[in-house]
Design a protein around this motif. Sequence first.
Motif, PDB file in Angstrom:
ATOM      1  N   ILE A 181       4.064  -5.498   9.382  1.00 54.89           N
ATOM      2  CA  ILE A 181       4.198  -5.372  10.832  1.00 54.89           C
ATOM      3  C   ILE A 181       3.347  -4.221  11.359  1.00 54.89           C
ATOM      4  O   ILE A 181       2.690  -4.333  12.402  1.00 54.89           O
ATOM      5  CB  ILE A 181       5.677  -5.165  11.224  1.00 54.89           C
ATOM      6  N   ASN A 182       3.333  -3.102  10.616  1.00 57.91           N
ATOM      7  CA  ASN A 182       2.575  -1.938  11.059  1.00 57.91           C
ATOM      8  C   ASN A 182       1.072  -2.086  10.868  1.00 57.91           C
ATOM      9  O   ASN A 182       0.305  -1.218  11.285  1.00 57.91           O
ATOM     10  CB  ASN A 182       3.069  -0.682  10.346  1.00 57.91           C
ATOM     11  N   SER A 183       0.661  -3.184  10.249  1.00 56.54           N
ATOM     12  CA  SER A 183      -0.764  -3.474  10.122  1.00 56.54           C
ATOM     13  C   SER A 183      -1.293  -4.233  11.338  1.00 56.54           C
ATOM     14  O   SER A 183      -2.496  -4.464  11.457  1.00 56.54           O
ATOM     15  CB  SER A 183      -1.017  -4.306   8.850  1.00 56.54           C
ATOM     16  N   LEU A 184      -0.393  -4.618  12.232  1.00 61.35           N
ATOM     17  CA  LEU A 184      -0.771  -5.345  13.434  1.00 61.35           C
ATOM     18  C   LEU A 184      -1.372  -4.389  14.468  1.00 61.35           C
ATOM     19  O   LEU A 184      -1.147  -3.182  14.413  1.00 61.35           O
ATOM     20  CB  LEU A 184       0.462  -6.039  14.029  1.00 61.35           C
ATOM     21  N   PRO A 185      -2.127  -4.912  15.439  1.00 61.74           N
ATOM     22  CA  PRO A 185      -2.687  -4.065  16.504  1.00 61.74           C
ATOM     23  C   PRO A 185      -1.588  -3.326  17.263  1.00 61.74           C
ATOM     24  O   PRO A 185      -0.452  -3.799  17.352  1.00 61.74           O
ATOM     25  CB  PRO A 185      -3.426  -5.062  17.397  1.00 61.74           C
ATOM     26  N   ILE A 186      -1.931  -2.190  17.847  1.00 60.48           N
ATOM     27  CA  ILE A 186      -0.947  -1.339  18.513  1.00 60.48           C
ATOM     28  C   ILE A 186      -0.298  -2.051  19.695  1.00 60.48           C
ATOM     29  O   ILE A 186       0.860  -1.766  20.044  1.00 60.48           O
ATOM     30  CB  ILE A 186      -1.598  -0.014  18.966  1.00 60.48           C
ATOM     31  N   SER A 187      -0.999  -2.996  20.323  1.00 54.76           N
ATOM     32  CA  SER A 187      -0.412  -3.725  21.453  1.00 54.76           C
ATOM     33  C   SER A 187       0.802  -4.532  20.996  1.00 54.76           C
ATOM     34  O   SER A 187       1.830  -4.581  21.687  1.00 54.76           O
ATOM     35  CB  SER A 187      -1.451  -4.645  22.091  1.00 54.76           C
ATOM     36  N   LEU A 188       0.700  -5.173  19.815  1.00 53.24           N
ATOM     37  CA  LEU A 188       1.835  -5.924  19.275  1.00 53.24           C
ATOM     38  C   LEU A 188       2.918  -4.974  18.780  1.00 53.24           C
ATOM     39  O   LEU A 188       4.113  -5.225  18.951  1.00 53.24           O
ATOM     40  CB  LEU A 188       1.362  -6.831  18.136  1.00 53.24           C
ATOM     41  N   LEU A 189       2.496  -3.879  18.178  1.00 54.48           N
ATOM     42  CA  LEU A 189       3.452  -2.900  17.680  1.00 54.48           C
ATOM     43  C   LEU A 189       4.230  -2.287  18.836  1.00 54.48           C
ATOM     44  O   LEU A 189       5.424  -1.990  18.715  1.00 54.48           O
ATOM     45  CB  LEU A 189       2.715  -1.816  16.900  1.00 54.48           C
TER      46      LEU A 189
END
Length: 518
Positions: A181-189
């Motif tokens: 999950i934390n590998s996702l772009p900051i917008s999704l995070l």
Amino acid sequence: MVLPSHGDGNGGASLDSGHARLHELGYKQELKRDLSVLSNFAFSFSIISVLTGITTLYNNGLNYGGPVSVVYGWFVASAFTMLVGLSMAEICSSYPTSGGLYYWSAKLAGPGWAPFASWITGWFNIVGQWAVTTSVDYSLAQLIQVIILLSTGGKNGGGYEASKYVVIGFHGGILLLHAIINSLPISLLSFFGQLAAIWNLLGVFLLMILIPSVATERASAKFVFTHFNTDNGEGIKSRGYIFLLGLLMSQYTLTGYDASAHMTEETKNADRNGPRGIISAIGISIIVGWGYILGITFAVTDIPYLLSEKNDAGGYAIAEIFYLAFKRRYGSGVGGIICLGVVAVAIFFCGMSSVTSNSRMAYAFSRDGAMPFSSLWHKVNKQEVPINAVWLSAFISFCMALPSLGSIVAFDAMVSIATIGLYIAYALPIFFRVTLARKSFIPGPFNLGRYGVIVGWVAVLWVVTISVLFSMPVSYPITIETLNYTPVAVGCLLVLVVSYWILCGRHWFKGPITNIDK
């Protein structure tokens, strides 16, 4: 008199104030600055997560003082925690960088002490953060074990009790999901972070109303607000000492709000919104946390039974409270198990946000060359995510749980760094601000004015107090099994950090370094 504050560094309003201040401090904008004040708040609020801390350590509160300890101890810890948070917010406003605490120490300690101050603060901070992630995700693994136990009949009904190897497997799987999950772009995070905050808020209000409403046997107001449990079975009779030991539940819960500081390089107008994130996360957690404590404690009627390993939940007090409330009213504990699922999701979000904070701290610390293989950990991918730092944090948090396979005492000692080690890291920059930088500190847009030094001193003294308190014996007589290994764990960390500094760190680590090309 108007206190000096930092401008936008660009002579106009077109440049984000946090971006401008970061440039003034000598750093490039490498991470995507896309978080609102709500998102910044959400990360800290999700890491504090009252559903996580209170649920995990409610046994401790019941054992040491009972209702009086959990109800009034919450306010004692909350008041002093808010002072710590206010002092941190003031410094964050002046230095809004992902490095957070260790960067603050370097700037506030002065040129002579900057490298060592930054070094020791940074290592206590990052190891403390890894310990938080370890304890959060391991507690989720334990809760999953209890949910499975109750779902298959409970301890007294032949339910399945997972082995310690299965629990560590759960722990590893949870960390794997958090790393993905934390590998996702900051917008999704950011979306997940806001979802986590909403889940925690709604979850608290749901459970604080539902559990006492469903329970067929409820405690009286007199019991909730005046009953003091001295029957702890630990050989401790002093009421004052018992009450102080019971503070651990509250103080452990109210940690992790430094996440707002570590997310400042991704937060819009961070010199204002970073401090707002810290203070609002603490303040709202104090309010909803007390509501959760009251709601659950009104469903407590038999403390010895709730703490007994012979109950259906195997001694997990809150799980037994939820289970019994529904079983006694409806003849089935399924509703209680579903409520435990609500808590489990909150803990999952807490661990997710904790890995986010860990990775930003590791990114910043390695950017300044403090970590082994620093060039590897501060790299960001095409989505502007410090991907290697994310997976490093997940891996170390898994390794820190491995001692549980050999000795739960050793594991508890390591996790104790989550509270004491982290608060030491919180206190160091505040200490430098009220001593070495008392006259030279230039506040940012958020500041405490003339009260900054007073609040800072109270915050530092509180950290000293809890560091001593939580290192005291928790059982008498003291044996190898009952010894409180917290001072041993924190002392070993201190020895390792200082030794590493003396042997090699002092030769090459010069404190935070700028990365803007001149």
